[in-house]
Design a protein around this motif. Sequence first.
Motif, PDB file in Angstrom:
ATOM      1  N   LEU A 168       0.860  -1.178   0.000  1.00  0.00           N
ATOM      2  CA  LEU A 168       0.000   0.000   0.000  1.00  0.00           C
ATOM      3  C   LEU A 168       0.899   1.233   0.000  1.00  0.00           C
ATOM      4  N   LEU A 169       0.917   1.932  -1.098  1.00  0.00           N
ATOM      5  CA  LEU A 169       1.816   3.065  -1.250  1.00  0.00           C
ATOM      6  C   LEU A 169       1.358   4.269  -0.430  1.00  0.00           C
ATOM      7  N   ARG A 170       2.279   4.941   0.216  1.00  0.00           N
ATOM      8  CA  ARG A 170       1.967   6.084   1.049  1.00  0.00           C
ATOM      9  C   ARG A 170       1.379   7.234   0.244  1.00  0.00           C
ATOM     10  N   PRO A 183      -5.221   2.096  -5.497  1.00  0.00           N
ATOM     11  CA  PRO A 183      -6.288   1.744  -4.560  1.00  0.00           C
ATOM     12  C   PRO A 183      -6.077   0.358  -3.956  1.00  0.00           C
ATOM     13  N   LEU A 184      -6.798   0.089  -2.872  1.00  0.00           N
ATOM     14  CA  LEU A 184      -6.774  -1.245  -2.285  1.00  0.00           C
ATOM     15  C   LEU A 184      -7.453  -2.239  -3.221  1.00  0.00           C
ATOM     16  N   SER A 185      -6.991  -3.459  -3.197  1.00  0.00           N
ATOM     17  CA  SER A 185      -7.624  -4.515  -3.996  1.00  0.00           C
ATOM     18  C   SER A 185      -8.378  -5.503  -3.104  1.00  0.00           C
ATOM     19  N   GLY A 186      -8.429  -5.211  -1.809  1.00  0.00           N
ATOM     20  CA  GLY A 186      -9.132  -6.081  -0.875  1.00  0.00           C
ATOM     21  C   GLY A 186      -9.383  -5.350   0.430  1.00  0.00           C
ATOM     22  N   ASN A 187     -10.077  -6.013   1.371  1.00  0.00           N
ATOM     23  CA  ASN A 187     -10.351  -5.406   2.673  1.00  0.00           C
ATOM     24  C   ASN A 187      -9.070  -5.261   3.481  1.00  0.00           C
ATOM     25  N   LEU A 188      -8.970  -4.172   4.215  1.00  0.00           N
ATOM     26  CA  LEU A 188      -7.792  -3.899   5.033  1.00  0.00           C
ATOM     27  C   LEU A 188      -8.161  -4.124   6.497  1.00  0.00           C
TER      28      LEU A 188
END
Length: 284
Positions: free
Chosen positions: A43-45, A50-55
């Motif tokens: 996950l780039l600062r 975007p996210l590809s899944g739940n965090l």
Amino acid sequence: MPFDSNGNYSLPNGYLAVTGQTILATQHNPPLEDLASALSQVLLRSGVAPLSGNLSAAGFKITNAAAGVADGDYVTMAQLTEVIASIVNSAPTGAVQGFLRTTAPVGWVKGNGGTIGSAASGATTRANADTEDLFALFWEQFSNTVLPIQNSAGSASTRGASAAADFAANRRLPIFDLRTRYIRGSDDGLNFDATATVGSVQADAIKNHVHPGETNTDGDHVHTFRRGIGGSGFGAEPGTDGVTSGTTTGNAAHKHEFTTDNNTGGSALETRPRSVVTLFCIKL
């Protein structure tokens, strides 16, 4: 994958270079390819990807976040608290609402005819600082005759210079008793019932009225008669007009009007339509 379940990264086994060993493409390239694959999951600062899944926060919280400004934005606790407060306070002070519950919601008090005041006032319905707005509203809107103020012991008193002064002096102010009562609109200049002013209390009543009606008619009829002799009751003799028997004069069919009395009986406590009972509360 090069990351374990805790997010730790490790190189594939057997690819570390040894001093003096010739680096071969078959040894050198796979780790770089593995790094490229691993970094693609980071996950780039900068937030460019975007996210590809739940965090999963794993029990931790996001801190120092900016307040959301558009649909879909993350909202801060301060924003959420503000929204909740706006919902709770959407009704103005003094509003009356019926609730299908047995206790007053947060920000409301039962309309039970008790008293409100500061935490040290000993008020019977609610003694708390959050009653000050309602205390001030009722103090200003209604006279001491309608809502007679009390001292902290519950004894009748006279009002001070202002609502704020009386609240600070830990005095109690009565609130309206809405139990088993219907809410009615004030006359407010309509001149239908000038006594229906805001805060006035009306007892139950039935409007004066009469019930018109009439009796059944009695048909036209006559009665036959005979004149008796002396006191024997037998035989007949003519009267001075020579008549010994005959009939009375008939009266044409007729009826009698009547008026009933006001009904003051009845076994019920009141006259009412079908209803459902709610708990009337007043907004602080």
